[in-house]
Enzyme design. Sequence first.
Site, mmCIF file in Angstrom:
data_model
loop_
_atom_site.group_PDB
_atom_site.id
_atom_site.type_symbol
_atom_site.label_atom_id
_atom_site.label_comp_id
_atom_site.label_asym_id
_atom_site.label_seq_id
_atom_site.Cartn_x
_atom_site.Cartn_y
_atom_site.Cartn_z
ATOM 1 N N LYS A 94 30.358 23.644 -53.612
ATOM 2 C CA LYS A 94 29.261 24.612 -53.469
ATOM 3 C C LYS A 94 29.123 25.555 -54.663
ATOM 4 C CE LYS A 94 28.479 25.272 -48.602
ATOM 5 N NZ LYS A 94 28.557 26.242 -47.514
ATOM 6 N N ASP A 144 22.746 29.323 -46.121
ATOM 7 C CA ASP A 144 23.758 29.674 -45.110
ATOM 8 C C ASP A 144 23.470 31.034 -44.465
ATOM 9 O OD1 ASP A 144 25.321 27.382 -45.250
ATOM 10 O OD2 ASP A 144 26.562 28.166 -46.875
#
Length: 277
Positions: free
Chosen positions: A70, A106
């Site tokens: 990520k 997220d």
Amino acid sequence: MSDDNIPLAGVIGTPIAHSRSPALHGQWLRRLGIAGHYIPMDVSQQNLETVVRALPKMGFVGINVTIPHKEKVLSLADSVTDRAALIGAANTLVFRDSRIYADNTDGYGFIENLRQGAPAWQARSGPAAVFGAGGASRAVIASLLDAGVPEIRLSNRTKARAEALRTEFGTRITIFDWVQAANMLDGATLVVNTTSLGMQGKAELRVPLDGLSPDSVVTDLVYTPLETGLLRRAGEIGCVTVDGLGMLIHQAAPGFERWFGERPPIDDDTRRAVLSG
Ligand code: ATR
């Protein structure tokens, strides 16, 4: 869409076998009748750049990115959204016009899940108590600050990680020692577990909840099991509780929409598909 132009998407990480994202996107594709595919891909750190640069040439319109890639994928992107830059990580890439766009959904998924599961919660109503200062916590903190939470009380087993987040995100964050984390709960209107404690096969988050008001909302990012020990105990006190499965679903929706051109449905069928996938 013609057969020779079937859009492909997927998720890269390692390990990847446990990922629920293929089940989630797969049922959306089926329900919407879209002739696309969503594929899990186990990619090592060493092969990350080669793979990401090859995917658009193979018909991929974008991918999700998970642990451990990520952070690293940000450096491969031509364009990074503000929220991905702030969080320091991306979970969604879009390939378009020979460019790589990186976003992080997220925090969006976290807030959307919270608003759906606890519609009465108001960001400005009081402090939020956050357990954990890892990657997931960064996204939660960024989204809570953005939503207007006046104070975030943060506690992490490794205090230095919490302090690093305070340095980065600023003075609305106050830090509590891990052994005294229960003190965060006094007057908190929202409680969030971002640690892996409570997950199947791990220890529970054993913080005493005596200071917790029944008016607080309690949410857990862990979704295996759906009802963690923390959520069960908070429910017994009378708190509204929100499980972590919705965050997984909501964070996935913006990527799906950008890749496949349709807003996916989020309902009980979606939850069932993820749980059984
Ligand atoms: P994620 O991206 O899911 O946040 P992470 O960055 O590895 O994953 O962070 C895991 C979080 O769970 C951290 O806050 C971690 O605490 P440390 O920073 O002290 O490692 C927390 N965590 C994991 N196992 C824990 C345990 N046994 N006790 C307390 N906290 C734990």
